[in-house]
Every structure is written in structure tokens, then in C-alpha cells.
Design a protein around this motif. Sequence first.
Motif, mmCIF file in Angstrom:
data_model
loop_
_atom_site.group_PDB
_atom_site.id
_atom_site.type_symbol
_atom_site.label_atom_id
_atom_site.label_comp_id
_atom_site.label_asym_id
_atom_site.label_seq_id
_atom_site.Cartn_x
_atom_site.Cartn_y
_atom_site.Cartn_z
ATOM 1 N N ARG A 1 0.834 -1.209 0.000
ATOM 2 C CA ARG A 1 0.000 0.000 0.000
ATOM 3 C C ARG A 1 0.869 1.261 0.000
ATOM 4 O O ARG A 1 0.479 2.286 -0.573
ATOM 5 N N ILE A 2 2.011 1.194 0.642
ATOM 6 C CA ILE A 2 2.931 2.340 0.620
ATOM 7 C C ILE A 2 3.458 2.553 -0.794
ATOM 8 O O ILE A 2 3.463 3.672 -1.324
ATOM 9 N N TRP B 1 0.833 3.972 -3.126
ATOM 10 C CA TRP B 1 0.666 5.417 -2.934
ATOM 11 C C TRP B 1 1.756 6.170 -3.688
ATOM 12 O O TRP B 1 1.488 7.141 -4.402
ATOM 13 N N GLU C 1 1.537 8.850 -6.700
ATOM 14 C CA GLU C 1 2.080 10.210 -6.554
ATOM 15 C C GLU C 1 2.921 10.616 -7.765
ATOM 16 O O GLU C 1 2.855 11.768 -8.211
ATOM 17 N N VAL D 1 5.546 10.255 2.163
ATOM 18 C CA VAL D 1 4.814 9.036 1.819
ATOM 19 C C VAL D 1 5.224 7.916 2.768
ATOM 20 O O VAL D 1 4.371 7.222 3.339
ATOM 21 N N SER E 1 3.064 6.973 6.083
ATOM 22 C CA SER E 1 2.444 5.653 6.115
ATOM 23 C C SER E 1 2.720 4.956 7.437
ATOM 24 O O SER E 1 1.837 4.322 8.029
ATOM 25 N N LYS F 1 -3.250 12.811 4.750
ATOM 26 C CA LYS F 1 -4.110 11.643 4.525
ATOM 27 C C LYS F 1 -5.083 11.817 3.368
ATOM 28 O O LYS F 1 -5.520 10.816 2.779
ATOM 29 N N ARG G 1 -4.472 13.424 0.482
ATOM 30 C CA ARG G 1 -3.845 13.680 -0.818
ATOM 31 C C ARG G 1 -4.514 12.811 -1.874
ATOM 32 O O ARG G 1 -4.768 11.615 -1.641
ATOM 33 N N ARG H 1 -3.021 9.380 -2.466
ATOM 34 C CA ARG H 1 -3.216 8.416 -1.376
ATOM 35 C C ARG H 1 -4.639 7.866 -1.402
ATOM 36 O O ARG H 1 -4.853 6.666 -1.224
#
Length: 209
Positions: free
Chosen positions: A16-17, A20, A24, A159, A163, A188, A190, A193
Motif C-alpha cells: 500500500r505504501i 501510494w 504520486e 509518503v 504511512s 491523509k 492527498r 493516497r
Amino acid sequence: MSDEMVFYTHPWSRGRIARWMLEEVGADYRVETLEYGGSMKAPDYLAINPMGKVPAIVHRGVVVTECAAICAYLADAFPSAGLAPAVGDPARGTYLRWMFFAAGPLEAAVTAKSLGLLAPPEKAGQAGYGSYEDTVAALEQAVSGDGFICGERFTAADVYVGSQIGWGLQFGTVPDRPAFAAYFDRIKDRPARVRAGELDDALAAALKG
């Protein structure tokens, strides 16, 4: 060599990181979803990541694993996104410092605390994080104020550090302090995200059938 980006992940993982970060930078990528204990340990994936863990990316034939490394790599590979201070910019030192603090001492301290395996005070000097309390205090210093890790500029360090803080607040592995809550509130929502979360939530639902 192909410019294709392949993203190996599972929706309930540190992937998930990476997702994101991919959102981005605006990268085009193909998703390969792997299963715990199954395809993550299959020979073809072990050839990519011998740890048999996700996430990983393959870009232009280069394999990158570990979330902090993926964030740093993508920020440099897609400079137009403006998510990394340039080499020579004094802010790059701050950027690297806190990104790798979160990947090293912070993650180690949080994991040790969760498992009940923190180093005893008399042996704290042997642990890279020293003590959990000192690690949390350092993290609080990094995100205190009204901006981001590198001041007024949002970067890939946010990020990764963000996270860690978001998960820590959700699961209670970092204390619910005002500085942490305020910092996470700044990042949170963004769009990248939110978009990444929606994609992973949809993938998780599809895996459940």
C-alpha cells in the motif's frame, strides 16, 4: 529495454505504501498480485525477491524491493513529480535522514514492541533504535510544526514516514500524540493516497470473491 513498470503486491501488505508512491509520481504500471504462502514463495518470484515478500517493482529491468527504497527510487526516476530534493540541495539530507530513520530504527522499535521483544534498558545500546521511547521522541520531532518532513514541501519521505505514522495510529503501535495526528491529517487526503487506497480496497474485495 522496455520502460514497463511491474508492481508486485498484495492489498494487505506494505505494498500500500508503494502503491501510494506510484500514484504520486503518476507512473503507468502493471499489477501482479501475489498470495501469501503461495505465489510469493514460487520460484519465479523468488528470482525477483529472494525474501519472498511484497512489494517489489521491476522497472527497465531493475528490481527494487523494500518500501523506503521503492519510494526513493521512484522519486528519482520521475523527477517531474518533484518528490525528492535534488542532489546538492541541503534539504536532501533531511529527506534521506528521516526516510531511512523510519525504515530502520522506527520499524525495528515498533516491531520489537509489538512482539514484546524490546531490548532491556541495560542492553539498549546494542539495538539500532536504542529505546522505543527515544525513537518515538525523535519521530515526534521530525513531524512537529505545520509543514512536512522537508519543511513546506511534500516529498517521498512523507509518503513513507506518513504511512508508518498512519498505520501506527490505526493499530496503536505509536502513541496517539497531537503532533502525529496533526501531521497525518495534513497528508491523509492527498488525491494520490486516496486513489491508491481505493485501488487496493477494490483489489482486496476481488480477492475475497
